[in-house]
Enzyme design. Structure first.
Site, PDB file in Angstrom:
ATOM      1  N   HIS A 141       0.396  -6.380 -15.156  1.00 38.84           N
ATOM      2  CA  HIS A 141       0.923  -5.038 -15.475  1.00 38.84           C
ATOM      3  C   HIS A 141       1.801  -5.030 -16.728  1.00 38.84           C
ATOM      4  O   HIS A 141       2.113  -3.967 -17.251  1.00 38.84           O
ATOM      5  CB  HIS A 141       1.749  -4.486 -14.311  1.00 38.84           C
ATOM      6  CG  HIS A 141       0.958  -4.220 -13.069  1.00 38.84           C
ATOM      7  ND1 HIS A 141      -0.157  -3.410 -13.077  1.00 38.84           N
ATOM      8  CD2 HIS A 141       1.114  -4.651 -11.788  1.00 38.84           C
ATOM      9  CE1 HIS A 141      -0.657  -3.362 -11.832  1.00 38.84           C
ATOM     10  NE2 HIS A 141       0.085  -4.116 -11.042  1.00 38.84           N
ATOM     11  N   ASP A 158      -7.404  -8.441  -8.667  1.00 36.13           N
ATOM     12  CA  ASP A 158      -6.207  -7.947  -7.982  1.00 36.13           C
ATOM     13  C   ASP A 158      -6.460  -6.537  -7.450  1.00 36.13           C
ATOM     14  O   ASP A 158      -7.285  -5.791  -7.987  1.00 36.13           O
ATOM     15  CB  ASP A 158      -5.037  -7.926  -8.965  1.00 36.13           C
ATOM     16  CG  ASP A 158      -3.701  -7.639  -8.309  1.00 36.13           C
ATOM     17  OD1 ASP A 158      -2.994  -8.596  -7.973  1.00 36.13           O
ATOM     18  OD2 ASP A 158      -3.367  -6.446  -8.125  1.00 36.13           O
ATOM     19  N   HIS A 211      -4.652  -4.061  -7.773  1.00 37.03           N
ATOM     20  CA  HIS A 211      -4.193  -3.075  -8.741  1.00 37.03           C
ATOM     21  C   HIS A 211      -4.876  -3.266 -10.086  1.00 37.03           C
ATOM     22  O   HIS A 211      -5.290  -4.370 -10.427  1.00 37.03           O
ATOM     23  CB  HIS A 211      -2.676  -3.202  -8.927  1.00 37.03           C
ATOM     24  CG  HIS A 211      -1.905  -3.104  -7.644  1.00 37.03           C
ATOM     25  ND1 HIS A 211      -1.552  -4.223  -6.907  1.00 37.03           N
ATOM     26  CD2 HIS A 211      -1.460  -2.026  -6.956  1.00 37.03           C
ATOM     27  CE1 HIS A 211      -0.893  -3.828  -5.820  1.00 37.03           C
ATOM     28  NE2 HIS A 211      -0.828  -2.506  -5.815  1.00 37.03           N
ATOM     29  N   ASP A 232      -3.804  -9.580  -2.935  1.00 39.48           N
ATOM     30  CA  ASP A 232      -3.464  -8.329  -2.251  1.00 39.48           C
ATOM     31  C   ASP A 232      -4.712  -7.526  -1.874  1.00 39.48           C
ATOM     32  O   ASP A 232      -4.600  -6.434  -1.320  1.00 39.48           O
ATOM     33  CB  ASP A 232      -2.461  -7.483  -3.070  1.00 39.48           C
ATOM     34  CG  ASP A 232      -2.724  -7.473  -4.563  1.00 39.48           C
ATOM     35  OD1 ASP A 232      -3.789  -7.985  -4.987  1.00 39.48           O
ATOM     36  OD2 ASP A 232      -1.879  -6.944  -5.314  1.00 39.48           O
TER      37      ASP A 232
HETATM   38 ZN   LIG Z   1      -1.657  -6.314  -7.240  1.00 41.62          ZN
END
Ligand SMILES: [Zn+2]
Length: 367
Positions: free
Chosen positions: A123, A160, A162, A247
């Site tokens: 991120h 991931d 995200h 995750d």
């Molecule tokens: Zn993540």
């Protein structure tokens, strides 16, 4: 040959508070597994701090100085990300340890590797810490392979939960780094729509697959084998980097995906087969998210087991891009069926990706 592993107890030193889910315990549980019951023999790779120059391949100098200035203090960066007294040091060691693992693969000491580092990176943008991330390890790694090792084409696969907004940003207008992300949607950070396909020279080199929750091993494997693999065969990467978030494991408190530990092994084997075709098997995995500690431990264990199978890979230059790839012994479609919505969810990505890449119908089984 043994896979390389980067892990160090100093990766526990970055601490965002007792309440925080991205906690030092994530490293502690992995250290314990490797000490008490290592799934396979491995080559330990000691980390080193990244240099300013290496960070500046991806991050603005003023931002690097900002993070440096947090040393010894606690400084909030965004709603869910805070620098603590040792965050600067730990983040340098995370990026630097990851680069060491790439060097060990390039110098032939290990065929592949996993860097079990904190804080995570995908991120982190050029001038912004967010989503538990400070420096973008994956992006710095791709730059390292290009600038220090002279490679010309790098694939970054981000599984991931995200979307890796920082990695997308870093290479959005470039064709030497192909970014491929599967991510749950809608979810933090809200980026990662299919229409963001790269720009200018980079048009077609940024591939986003947003997915509804509930995807299984079979769903992810189908995406990798039927959507990613044809792109990879055409792009012909010289190195595959993986932003590995655990995750997407069933039971993760932040997500709704349903990967089993064995699923992480299958995804790794699928990417190893692709790396075997054009990248001489060169594959490196870096830890991103993953917040259910037993699922994180078991998923990492299965990735390691898969990485240890590199000796069984066919050598590159096989007769056809996909023949001879090691396949999971059972068709996971038998045990874990595809989600009924997957076909519809892949329609928009396929329509977009085919503007650049030749991808056969993923629902027709090849002879
Ligand atoms: Zn993540």
């Amino acid at each position: 040959m043994k896979p390389g592993v980067v892990i160090d107890r100093r990766y526990r030193d970055h601490d965002m508070g007792a309440w925080h889910i991205e906690s030092p315990a994530r490293i502690a549980v992995l250290e314990r597994m490797l000490e008490e019951a290592p799934p396979v023999p491995y080559l330990p790779i000691p980390p080193r701090p990244a240099t300013d120059e290496e960070l500046a391949w991806v991050h603005e100098r003023g931002y690097i100085d900002l993070i440096r200035s947090t040393a010894g203090k606690t400084v909030p960066m965004d709603g869910d990300t805070a620098a603590g007294p040792k965050t600067w040091e730990t983040a340098l060691l995370a990026a630097g340890g990851w680069l060491e693992s790439l060097d060990r693969i390039m110098d032939g000491a290990a065929p592949n590797a996993i860097a079990l580092v904190r804080p995570p990176g995908h991120h982190a943008e050029a001038a912004r810490a967010m989503g538990f991330c400070f420096f973008n390890n994956a992006a710095i790694g791709a730059e390292h392979l290009i600038r220090r090792h002279g490679l010309g084409r790098i694939l970054v696969v981000d599984w991931d939960l995200h979307h890796g907004n920082g990695t997308e940003q870093a290479f959005y207008e470039r064709r030497d780094v192909l970014y491929f992300s599967t991510h749950q949607s809608p979810l933090y950070p809200g980026t990662g729509a299919v229409r963001f396909f790269g720009h200018g020279e980079g048009f077609g080199y940024n591939l986003n697959i947003p997915l509804f929750a509930g995807k299984t091993d079979a769903d992810y494997l189908r995406i990798f084998e039927k959507v990613l693999a044809p792109v990879v065969a055409e792009f012909a990467p010289e190195f595959i980097l993986v932003s590995a978030g655990f995750d997407i494991a069933a039971g993760d408190p932040l997500g709704g995906m349903a990967l089993t530990p064995g699923g992480f092994g299958l995804l790794t084997e699928s990417l190893m087969a692709m790396a075997g075709q054009t990248a001489a098997g060169r594959l490196a995995v870096v830890l991103e998210g993953g917040y259910d500690l037993p699922a994180l431990r078991d998923g990492v264990g299965e990735v390691l087991r898969a990485l240890a199978k590199s000796d069984n890979l066919p050598s590159s230059g096989g007769s056809s891009p996909h023949s001879g790839s090691p396949r999971p012994s059972e068709d996971p479609g038998e045990a874990s069926p595809f989600s009924p919505s997957l076909r519809v969810e892949l329609e928009e990505p396929l329509r977009m990706f085919r503007r650049k890449w030749d991808i056969p119908d993923p629902w027709v089984s090849s002879p």
